[in-house]
Structures are given as structure tokens and as C-alpha cells.
Design a protein around this motif. Structure first.
Motif, short mmCIF file in Angstrom:
data_model
loop_
_atom_site.label_atom_id
_atom_site.label_comp_id
_atom_site.label_asym_id
_atom_site.label_seq_id
_atom_site.Cartn_x
_atom_site.Cartn_y
_atom_site.Cartn_z
N PRO A 18 2.77 14.47 14.67
CA PRO A 18 1.79 13.43 15.01
C PRO A 18 0.36 13.94 14.86
O PRO A 18 0.14 15.14 14.65
CB PRO A 18 2.09 13.14 16.49
CG PRO A 18 2.67 14.40 17.01
CD PRO A 18 3.41 15.04 15.86
N ARG B 217 3.77 10.31 10.13
CA ARG B 217 4.42 11.45 10.79
C ARG B 217 5.57 12.00 9.95
O ARG B 217 5.82 13.20 9.92
CB ARG B 217 4.91 11.03 12.19
CG ARG B 217 3.76 10.74 13.12
CD ARG B 217 4.19 10.17 14.45
NE ARG B 217 3.02 9.61 15.13
CZ ARG B 217 3.07 8.92 16.25
NH1 ARG B 217 4.23 8.70 16.85
NH2 ARG B 217 1.98 8.46 16.81
N PRO C 126 -1.78 17.09 11.90
CA PRO C 126 -0.48 17.76 11.80
C PRO C 126 -0.54 19.22 11.35
O PRO C 126 0.26 20.04 11.80
CB PRO C 126 0.28 16.90 10.78
CG PRO C 126 -0.30 15.54 10.95
CD PRO C 126 -1.76 15.76 11.25
#
Ligand SMILES: Cc1cc2nc3c(=O)[nH]c(=O)nc-3n(C[C@H](O)[C@H](O)[C@H](O)COP(=O)(O)OP(=O)(O)OC[C@H]3O[C@@H](n4cnc5c(N)ncnc54)[C@H](O)[C@@H]3O)c2cc1C
Length: 426
Positions: free
Chosen positions: A121, A115, A69
Motif C-alpha cells: 500500500p 497495490r 510501496p
């Protein structure tokens, strides 16, 4: 609820057409992931970039790349968040297997809870896909000048600018110069002068298998899977939208010569990975054809990345073993921070010094963590059993906490929040 990171099409700050004062020209040495991201960040700050790439064309070879991320956030700041989320395979777990007993030790889940916590993601892409997205954006940007077949041998500078010295004898002048020319950086050789990289003694063997050749029960289309064994481990995950399975097998074999991309036979790979006896791991290894090998190299962290109007970035500044899957993510973070600091500070030398000061501790910690990770994956016997017990006893939140310092949103100056608590990305 904290502010959300802006999505594509809503960049945090629209690049100004003109700055107060004349736009600067930044010479970027190297057109890899770090160099192209730097050019985009410089342009978004309203300046111009000239990218000098030694290869005959701007391209990436290689196989899969994992983007956590924090890397996606950096791409988002460059206007490429939606594109990378669309191109990447969204992973559901980092799956840890004992490659001797076949035991599923644990999985670090990457679904909603992850997430939600990290704001994006965890995706895997083919390296050429990521490079291609950056290249396309650079080609569409009038402030970026891309020059291939242009090898740089060093630089010179004075109070007014920095100049790249070209292998053919020419020069390219700008207001500042960024060395994004990778682990064997010519800019670093002049700036730091710390010689050849350290040879890790570990050989990695890589192959890509068309997914239709992988038996259904072994595909695990949303898993990055680790098989850990004595002095070796094996990682696989799908790439190119799931069309291929990327295989990377490592053996701590004391290799002393730094080779890169050398073709090796299947028998050698199977023998080097003999410590992995779990049947599923062996079946997957047996699928690999056309294996190539690399002896992994890295460098010790150093904190002198700048010299007046010149700075290092990406692997040129902080090359790391790929075991933390963060080298490209860190190069992307570097680029975004540099661009944002160029908006904030007017003196380029101050900008570069602040850039290096803000990036050093984080990247050095990841360099060290990547080296340390081998101690988790390569134990044998009782040590492996103890590791399994430890890892297997961690809760989902504890596993997330373990990676939080790397995967968490990194606040750039334009962001006034650290966490995302809105809806997870689909
Ligand atoms: C096996 C492996 C797996 C990896 N997996 C991951 C992963 O999952 N996730 C992740 O985030 N990272 C991963 N990485 C790390 C990542 O690939 C690198 O950290 C990243 O590519 C560094 O980008 P860069 O632009 O700094 O350097 P490079 O990619 O090395 O680019 C440097 C560029 O400079 C050019 N160049 C070199 N010298 C000169 C010169 N003298 N003049 C002009 N041009 C020059 C080169 O041709 C090249 O294009 C992995 C690395 C390896 C080896």
C-alpha cells in the motif's frame, strides 16, 4: 508467478551471529530515519553500528510523511513491514484538484490495482511514528550502540579504519563511517565540500488540525489531496491513524533566506495562498492554526559520495525537495542496499563504492523530478487548463505508469524478482 517479498518475521536472510572473519563496526553519523535504518541494516548483515546523534535525544519532530510501496519494501527488509503497514493510514488516492476552479482533475488510485502492481500500500504516518519504529528496533538490537548528544565535526581515516571527530574533542573509531547527518551534513562538508544548500525560493507552511475540527465533507480520510494554483499549491492528508489532518501549503515567493520551523500568523499564510480561490481549499486552509514555515532547500546531484572507508547516505548524499515524497523512502532504500552489499562484499571500500555507484542514478533522477514537479502544480491560466486536460485524459494504468519508476519494487541483491503478482495487501 514470481516469488513474493517476504513479510515480517520471515526476513530474507537471517542475520548471521558470526561472519566469516570478525564483524566490522560502522560509525553512523546522524540518528534520523536514514541513520537508524542504516544501523539496522548493518546489524542484519551481522556487523555492529555505533550511531552518533547531535540532538540531546533520539527523536523526530515534524508532521506527516508519505511512504510509497518502495519505502515499505525497504522497511520490510529491515523487519518493519508489518509494523509500518499497521501504523500507517492506507491511502486510496492521490487526488489532484484545480485550486482556482475547484475542478477534480484526476485521481491516481492507490487501491487494489495499484497495490497489486507495486506490492504494497501507499501509507501516511506521522514522522515520529516512523522514527519511533526504527528507534525501537535499534534499542532492541545488541549490535547497535546509540549515542545521543554527540555532535560530529568531521572524520579521519587510514588503511585500517575511519574515525568520527566529535565536537567536544573526542573520537569514535570504526572500520567504516557513514554520514547520515542530513542536508547540512558535516561529513559531506569534508567529503564533497559543496557549501551551503541551494535555496529554492519556495516557502512551505505547515500545520496539523485535529480531525474533529474538520467538517465531515472535507475529511477525505484516505486521500492525499493536492490543490494546484498559480505559483502555489496546498496538500493535505490524514495522519496518526486519522486523528489529525496534516496541512502543507507551498508558495513560490522567491524567498532568499533558508529558514526552518519559523512560526507565522494565519493572515500571512492566507495571503500567500491567495491564488487558491476554490472554496473548499480556502475552508481547509482556514482550519490551520500554529503554522510554521520553512524555506525549501536542496542540492544538485553529485556522484562523489565516497572517500575510502567513508560514504554519505540519505539527505546527506542526495537531498531533494519533498515534492516527490521520496526523501525518506530513498534513505531507507540506501540503508537496505548498503546492508545487503556488506554481506556480499568483503572489502569495505569496495562495498561503499558499489553502494554509491548503484544508488546515484536513481536518487539523482528523483532529485531532479522533485524540482520539476513544481512546473506541473504552479501554472496559471491557459497553461493550467492545458495541464488539467492532459492529466484528466490519462487512464488509471497510465497514471500508475507515470509513478512506476519511483514506486516500483526495487530489487535488492537478495531479491530475484522485480514485480509482485500475488494478492494485494489487505
Ligand atoms: C516538509 C517535508 C516533507 C517531507 N515529506 C516526505 C514524504 O512524504 N516522504 C518521504 O519519503 N520523504 C519526505 N521528506 C523527506 C524526508 O524527511 C528526508 O528525506 C529524510 O528525513 C532524510 O533522512 P536522513 O536521516 O537522511 O536525514 P535527517 O532526517 O536530516 O537526519 C539527520 C540526523 O543527523 C543529525 N545530525 C546532523 N548533523 C549532525 C552532526 N554533525 N553530528 C551528529 N548528528 C548530526 C540530525 O540531528 C538528524 O537527527 C520530507 C521532507 C520535508 C522537509
Amino acid at each position: 508467478m514470481s516469488a513474493l517479498p517476504e513479510r515480517d518475521g520471515q526476513p530474507p536472510a537471517a542475520p548471521p551471529d558470526t561472519l566469516p572473519g570478525a564483524p566490522a563496526t560502522v560509525v553512523v553519523v546522524g540518528g534520523g530515519i536514514g541513520g537508524l535504518a542504516t544501523a539496522l541494516a548493518v546489524s542484519r548483515a551481522g556487523h555492529r553500528a555505533v550511531v552518533l546523534e547531535r540532538a540531546p535525544e533520539f527523536a523526530e519532530i515534524g508532521a506527516g510523511i508519505q511512504i510509497a510501496p518502495n519505502g515499505i519494501l525497504a522497511l520490510e527488509r529491515l523487519g518493519l513491514g508489518d509494523a509500518v503497514r499497521a501504523a500507517g493510514v492506507h491511502m486510496a488516492e492521490l487526488r489532484f484538484m484545480d485550486g482556482v476552479t475547484g475542478e477534480h482533475v484526476t485521481s491516481l488510485t492507490l487501491t487494489e490495482r495499484y497495490r497489486r502492481r507495486f506490492g504494497n500500500p501507499y501509507v501516511v504516518v506521522h514522522r515520529a511514528e516512523l522514527h519511533g519504529l526504527l528507534l525501537k528496533a535499534c534499542l532492541a538490537d545488541a549490535r547497535i550502540d546509540l549515542r545521543a548528544a554527540t555532535a560530529v565535526t568531521g572524520y579521519r581515516q587510514d588503511g585500517r579504519g575511519a574515525t568520527a571527530l566529535l565536537a567536544g574533542g573526542g573520537t569514535v573509531a570504526g572500520d567504516a563511517l557513514i554520514g547520515a547527518d542530513g542536508i547540512h551534513s558535516a561529513v559531506r562538508a569534508q567529503l564533497v565540500g559543496d557549501g551551503e544548500p541551494r535555496i529554492s525560493g519556495i516557502t512551505v507552511y505547515r500545520a496539523i488540525v485535529p480531525m474533529e475540527r474538520v467538517p465531515e465533507e472535507l475529511r477525505l480520510p484516505t486521500s492525499v489531496t493536492w490543490w494546484a494554483g498559480p505559483h502555489c499549491h496546498f496538500v493535505h492528508y490524514p495522519i496518526a491513524g486519522g486523528a489529525f489532518l496534516n496541512l502543507a501549503a507551498s508558495r513560490d515567493n522567491g524567498a532568499t533566506e533558508a529558514i526552518a520551523g519559523v512560526a507565522v500568523g494565519e493572515e500571512l499564510v492566507h495571503a500567500q495562498l491567495a491564488g487558491l480561490t476554490a472554496p473548499a481549499a480556502r475552508r481547509l486552509l482556514a482550519l490551520g492554526e500554529g503554522w510554521r514555515s520553512w524555506v525549501l532547500v536542496d542540492r544538485d546531484p553529485v556522484d562523489g559520495w565516497t572517500d575510502g572507508r567513508v560514504a554519505l547516505l540519505g539527505d546527506a548524499a542526495h537531498p531533494m525537495l519533498h515534492y516527490a515524497a521520496q526523501g525518506a523512502c530513498q534513505a531507507l532504500e540506501d540503508a537496505v542496499l548498503l546492508g545487503e552489499l556488506m554481506v556480499q562484499t568483503t572489502e569495505l571500500t569496495d562495498t561503499l563504492e558499489r553502494f554509491a555507484a548503484e544508488r546515484h542514478a536513481r536518487t539523482a533522477a528523483i532529485q531532479r523530478a522533485a524540482r520539476e514537479s513544481v512546473r506541473l502544480w504552479h501554472p496559471a491560466g491557459e497553461d493550467a487548463t492545458a495541464r488539467n486536460k492532459l492529466l484528466g485524459g490519462l487512464s488509471e494504468d497510465e497514471l500508475h505508469e507515470h509513478v512506476a519508476w519511483m514506486h516500483d519494487i526495487r530489487p535488492f541483491p537478495s531479491m530475484d524478482h522485480h514485480n509482485y503478482d500475488g494478492e494485494p495487501w489487505a
